[in-house]
Structure formats: structure tokens, C-alpha cells
Design a protein around this motif. Structure first.
Motif, PDB file in Angstrom:
ATOM      1  N   HIS A 132       0.817  -1.218   0.000  1.00 16.92           N
ATOM      2  CA  HIS A 132       0.000   0.000   0.000  1.00 16.92           C
ATOM      3  C   HIS A 132       0.852   1.271   0.000  1.00 16.92           C
ATOM      4  CE1 HIS A 132       0.904   0.410   4.258  1.00 16.92           C
ATOM      5  NE2 HIS A 132       0.345   1.607   4.224  1.00 16.92           N
ATOM      6  N   LEU A 133       2.164   1.112   0.176  1.00 14.89           N
ATOM      7  CA  LEU A 133       3.037   2.292   0.184  1.00 14.89           C
ATOM      8  C   LEU A 133       3.767   2.410  -1.143  1.00 14.89           C
ATOM      9  CD1 LEU A 133       4.614   1.744   3.722  1.00 14.89           C
ATOM     10  CD2 LEU A 133       2.961   3.526   3.106  1.00 14.89           C
ATOM     11  N   GLY A 134       3.951   3.628  -1.612  1.00 11.31           N
ATOM     12  CA  GLY A 134       4.759   3.831  -2.810  1.00 11.31           C
ATOM     13  C   GLY A 134       6.217   3.500  -2.515  1.00 11.31           C
ATOM     14  N   ALA A 135       6.984   3.214  -3.567  1.00 11.39           N
ATOM     15  CA  ALA A 135       8.380   2.794  -3.397  1.00 11.39           C
ATOM     16  C   ALA A 135       9.196   3.830  -2.626  1.00 11.39           C
ATOM     17  CB  ALA A 135       9.017   2.534  -4.761  1.00 11.39           C
ATOM     18  N   ALA A 136       8.949   5.116  -2.888  1.00 11.32           N
ATOM     19  CA  ALA A 136       9.758   6.172  -2.244  1.00 11.32           C
ATOM     20  C   ALA A 136       9.569   6.165  -0.729  1.00 11.32           C
ATOM     21  CB  ALA A 136       9.382   7.534  -2.814  1.00 11.32           C
ATOM     22  N   ILE A 137       8.358   5.805  -0.278  1.00 10.50           N
ATOM     23  CA  ILE A 137       8.076   5.750   1.181  1.00 10.50           C
ATOM     24  C   ILE A 137       8.623   4.443   1.758  1.00 10.50           C
ATOM     25  CG2 ILE A 137       6.226   5.716   2.906  1.00 10.50           C
ATOM     26  CD1 ILE A 137       5.817   8.268   1.706  1.00 10.50           C
ATOM     27  N   LEU A 138       8.374   3.346   1.031  1.00 16.13           N
ATOM     28  CA  LEU A 138       8.815   2.025   1.493  1.00 16.13           C
ATOM     29  C   LEU A 138      10.345   2.001   1.631  1.00 16.13           C
ATOM     30  CD1 LEU A 138       7.503  -0.696   2.205  1.00 16.13           C
ATOM     31  CD2 LEU A 138       7.867  -1.410  -0.162  1.00 16.13           C
ATOM     32  N   ASP A 139      10.995   2.804   0.826  1.00 14.68           N
ATOM     33  CA  ASP A 139      12.448   2.883   0.777  1.00 14.68           C
ATOM     34  C   ASP A 139      13.044   3.493   2.058  1.00 14.68           C
ATOM     35  OD1 ASP A 139      14.507   2.442  -1.333  1.00 14.68           O
ATOM     36  OD2 ASP A 139      15.025   4.504  -0.844  1.00 14.68           O
ATOM     37  N   GLN A 140      12.238   4.274   2.777  1.00 13.26           N
ATOM     38  CA  GLN A 140      12.760   4.995   3.949  1.00 13.26           C
ATOM     39  C   GLN A 140      12.798   4.106   5.187  1.00 13.26           C
ATOM     40  OE1 GLN A 140      10.145   8.357   4.393  1.00 13.26           O
ATOM     41  NE2 GLN A 140      10.261   8.836   2.206  1.00 13.26           N
ATOM     42  N   ASP A 141      13.612   4.528   6.137  1.00 14.40           N
ATOM     43  CA  ASP A 141      13.651   3.838   7.432  1.00 14.40           C
ATOM     44  C   ASP A 141      12.261   3.932   8.056  1.00 14.40           C
ATOM     45  OD1 ASP A 141      14.013   3.108  10.129  1.00 14.40           O
ATOM     46  OD2 ASP A 141      16.111   3.728  10.047  1.00 14.40           O
ATOM     47  N   PRO A 142      11.662   2.781   8.476  1.00 10.42           N
ATOM     48  CA  PRO A 142      10.300   2.826   9.019  1.00 10.42           C
ATOM     49  C   PRO A 142      10.190   3.427  10.421  1.00 10.42           C
ATOM     50  CG  PRO A 142      11.123   0.580   9.036  1.00 10.42           C
ATOM     51  CD  PRO A 142      12.182   1.411   8.370  1.00 10.42           C
ATOM     52  N   ALA A 143      11.338   3.751  11.042  1.00  9.24           N
ATOM     53  CA  ALA A 143      11.278   4.423  12.350  1.00  9.24           C
ATOM     54  C   ALA A 143      11.016   5.909  12.091  1.00  9.24           C
ATOM     55  CB  ALA A 143      12.599   4.243  13.090  1.00  9.24           C
ATOM     56  N   VAL A 144       9.849   6.378  12.500  1.00  6.70           N
ATOM     57  CA  VAL A 144       9.448   7.762  12.200  1.00  6.70           C
ATOM     58  C   VAL A 144       9.023   8.466  13.492  1.00  6.70           C
ATOM     59  CG1 VAL A 144       7.936   9.200  10.773  1.00  6.70           C
ATOM     60  CG2 VAL A 144       8.502   6.900  10.006  1.00  6.70           C
ATOM     61  N   HIS A 145       9.721   9.543  13.855  1.00  2.66           N
ATOM     62  CA  HIS A 145       9.341  10.355  15.030  1.00  2.66           C
ATOM     63  C   HIS A 145       9.051   9.501  16.260  1.00  2.66           C
ATOM     64  CE1 HIS A 145       9.152  13.459  12.096  1.00  2.66           C
ATOM     65  NE2 HIS A 145       8.057  13.006  11.534  1.00  2.66           N
TER      66      HIS A 145
END
Length: 207
Positions: A132-145
Motif C-alpha cells: 500500500h506504500l509507494g516505493a519512495a516511502i517504502l524505501d525509507q527507514d520505518p522508524a518515524v518520530h
């Protein structure tokens, strides 16, 4: 599941486009080995694999499908070609990361796309997820804030959903189970020109 109790499960990603590479990065970030394969010769994408990390192993399609858990990160139309590589997918968990953009629902016999894909993988356990996530988002480290990026999982097999949920946590994501393929799968599927309500929803879970 019989074999995975005695040894660690093995993983493969089929398809090494933007999504396949984004998934490979998640494995590399967490030091988890994964085979990657396409229909091409492994030498042709070995430099891209090496650039991601030493645990990303370029291999042939025939070799990759020996893994216990297989991420299907090919174009939706290519899934039958992957399914043909094995006669039976018993004992294997397939994570369907495909999206059936532009594929008319009639071509899928009116089925949700994940159930249509599941038909090709005889004997295998299919989990719809990470799509459900685009590649550019999936590509990022999933640890967010201080939280973890959510990945949605849907499956008709509770054991397979639990297995992929545990893997998602090891990869740093927060898995959210949506139930079966016909119910939950519809929330994260794309077909024709429409997509489910959760496609592209970039959510973060705080524990």
C-alpha cells in the motif's frame, strides 16, 4: 511451518525494481539475509544488490523460490510466470506486494486481486502486504518520530499472517492485520482505475 521451527526461515524477493530494492533495503538495515531474483541473469543486477548490502544475495529465479518466504514484487501481470517455476508452493508463504493497476476486474474473474494471485500459487499460503506504500516511502527507514511505519497484512491463513507480522516487526515496521483476503485485501488492493481505502495511507504507530 514444520521446517521453520528447527531453523530460521529463509527469505527471497522476486522482482528487483523500485519496490524490490526498497524491500531489500529494509532487510539490509536489519542485517537479515535475503535472496533477490528476476527473470534476468543475476550478474545483471549484482552491482545494485551489492550497493544495498552484503546480505542481499543475487540469484536465479529457480534458486530464489527455494526460500520459505517469498516476496512477490513483480508487475501484477508477471505473477503467473513466477508461479510456473514450481509445481506446488506447499510449505511456502508468498507475500503479494503486487498492485493490479489498470487491470480490469473482469480479467480477474471478479475476485479481489490477492485471491486471484493466490490461485496461481497452488498449495502456498498467501499474505497481501507491503503493497500500500509507494516505493519512495517504502524505501525509507520505518522508524518515524519515535513510532514505526504501518504495513497492512491480509491473509486467509492466520499462521502465515502471524509469521509475516513477526517478520515485519523484525524489519522495523508496525504490522496491522486486516483479516482475510476478501475483506482486508479489498482495503489495500488496486485494480482497474480504483484503489482500496488504505492504499497510499502512510500511517505511523506509536507504542
Amino acid at each position: 511451518m514444520s521446517n521453520s521451527k528447527n531453523k530460521a526461515a529463509s527469505y527471497a524477493i522476486i522482482g528487483f525494481g523500485k519496490i524490490g530494492q526498497a524491500l531489500a533495503k529494509a532487510f539490509a538495515r536489519n542485517g537479515i539475509k535475503v535472496s533477490v531474483a528476476t527473470t534476468r541473469d543475476p550478474e545483471s543486477f549484482a552491482p545494485d544488490a551489492a550497493a544495498i548490502g552484503s546480505g542481499i544475495i543475487p540469484t536465479t529465479l529457480a534458486e530464489a523460490v527455494k526460500a520459505d518466504v517469498i516476496f512477490l514484487a513483480v508487475r501484477f501481470e508477471s505473477h503467473p510466470d513466477v508461479a510456473k517455476v514450481l509445481q506446488t508452493w506447499q510449505e511456502k508463504t508468498i507475500v503479494d506486494v503486487t498492485n493490479a493497476y489498470g487491470v480490469p476486474i473482469e480479467k480477474m474473474g471478479g475476485l479481489p486481486s490477492a485471491r486471484f494471485v493466490a490461485q496461481s500459487f497452488t498449495g502456498g499460503k498467501l499474505v497481501k502486504g507491503f503493497n500500500h506504500l509507494g516505493a519512495a516511502i517504502l524505501d525509507q527507514d520505518p522508524a518515524v518520530h519515535g513510532g514505526r511505519r504501518v504495513v497492512f497484512l491480509a491473509s486467509d491463513d492466520d499462521g502465515a499472517a502471524a509469521e509475516i507480522g513477526a517478520l515485519a516487526e523484525n524489519l522495523g515496521f508496525a504490522p496491522v492485520k486486516l483479516g482475510g483476503l476478501s475483506e482486508g485485501g479489498l482495503l489495500v488492493q488496486a485494480h482497474g482505475n480504483s484503489w482500496g481505502k488504505l492504499i497510499f495511507q502512510d500511517l505511523v504507530k506509536f507504542d
